[in-house]
Scaffold this active site. Sequence first.
Site, short mmCIF file in Angstrom:
data_model
loop_
_atom_site.label_atom_id
_atom_site.label_comp_id
_atom_site.label_asym_id
_atom_site.label_seq_id
_atom_site.Cartn_x
_atom_site.Cartn_y
_atom_site.Cartn_z
CG ASP A 1 -1.94 0.78 1.03
OD1 ASP A 1 -2.34 1.49 -0.08
OD2 ASP A 1 -2.90 1.10 2.05
CG ASN B 1 -7.98 -2.33 -5.39
OD1 ASN B 1 -6.95 -2.96 -5.35
ND2 ASN B 1 -8.21 -1.28 -4.54
C1 IPE Z 1 -1.27 0.22 -3.32
O1 IPE Z 1 -1.35 1.38 -3.50
C2 IPE Z 1 -1.83 -0.64 -4.76
C3 IPE Z 1 -3.20 -0.99 -5.00
C4 IPE Z 1 -3.48 -1.84 -3.96
C5 IPE Z 1 -3.57 -1.18 -6.11
P1 IPE Z 1 -2.59 2.39 -3.24
O2 IPE Z 1 -2.77 2.78 -4.86
O3 IPE Z 1 -3.50 2.11 -2.48
O4 IPE Z 1 -1.77 3.81 -2.98
P2 IPE Z 1 -2.41 4.95 -1.83
O5 IPE Z 1 -2.91 4.19 -0.77
O6 IPE Z 1 -3.43 5.56 -2.57
O7 IPE Z 1 -1.23 5.81 -1.41
MG MG Z 2 -4.17 2.50 -0.54
#
Ligand code: IPE
Ligand code: MG
Length: 239
Positions: free
Chosen positions: A14, A62
């Site tokens: 993350d 997601n």
């Molecule tokens: C993690 O980074 C990648 C995925 C789970 C796709 P994020 O996209 O959640 O990054 P932040 O939390 O917005 O910084």
């Molecule tokens: Mg994230």
Amino acid sequence: MFIKKLEHVAFILDGNGRWAKEKNKQRTYGHKIGMENIYPTILDAKNYGIKYVSMFCFSTENWKRPQQEVNYLMQFPSEIFSKKQQEKYLKEGIKVVWIGRRNIVPEKTRKALEEMEEKTKEANQIIVHIALDYGSFEEVENCFKIVFNDINSKKLSIEDFSINTVIDNLYTKNSPQIDLLIRTGGEKRLSNFMLLQLAYAELYFVDTYWPDFKKNDLKLAIEEYNNRNRRFGVIQDEK
Ligand code: IPE
Ligand code: MG
């Protein structure tokens, strides 16, 4: 360093987006650098003698992100598992197993992951679960569909049903329970990731964003793990 039993380490990677934002870059750039961090982390884990690594790359939730970001995340398997990368994984004996729902991701994504699985199926130095379109709730639903079918067709009786029936029908069916979960990026939650496999895991939360998580960060996590007293519900000094 001496390490107590540490077979299976899981990562919630993350912080890619925030990492990029701090650098005035697009979130997708954060994902690119984040995804490129997967291979070196696997090698670091392998050097510690870890046999299983699980990486949460894209969750069943997601899909609700902006389309452009979803598109980017869906094309990362074909990038990190290109022909050239496949050879690198093979050379290190890394077996890749995709955990998650397979029927929704774009064809190209599915092909890249399945080709990687096929290519590395005989590798046996370390097993890496790539969790993509993965969520524990979906995994349990999928598991129960299999179990109910087995009961319907009399392959399984209700009396013989146990938690082992469930565990044997998860996407991780051939893997041991997770010993250590590492979540980067500062949030302290599990986000529907491998809930059953984490039953007795030690949880480690660190503020470092995933693209910045390097060899020394893994070392710190393992040192902390080493100092934990795992009791598995019984009374004894160390396990
Ligand atoms: C993690 O980074 C990648 C995925 C789970 C796709 P994020 O996209 O959640 O990054 P932040 O939390 O917005 O910084
Ligand atoms: Mg994230």
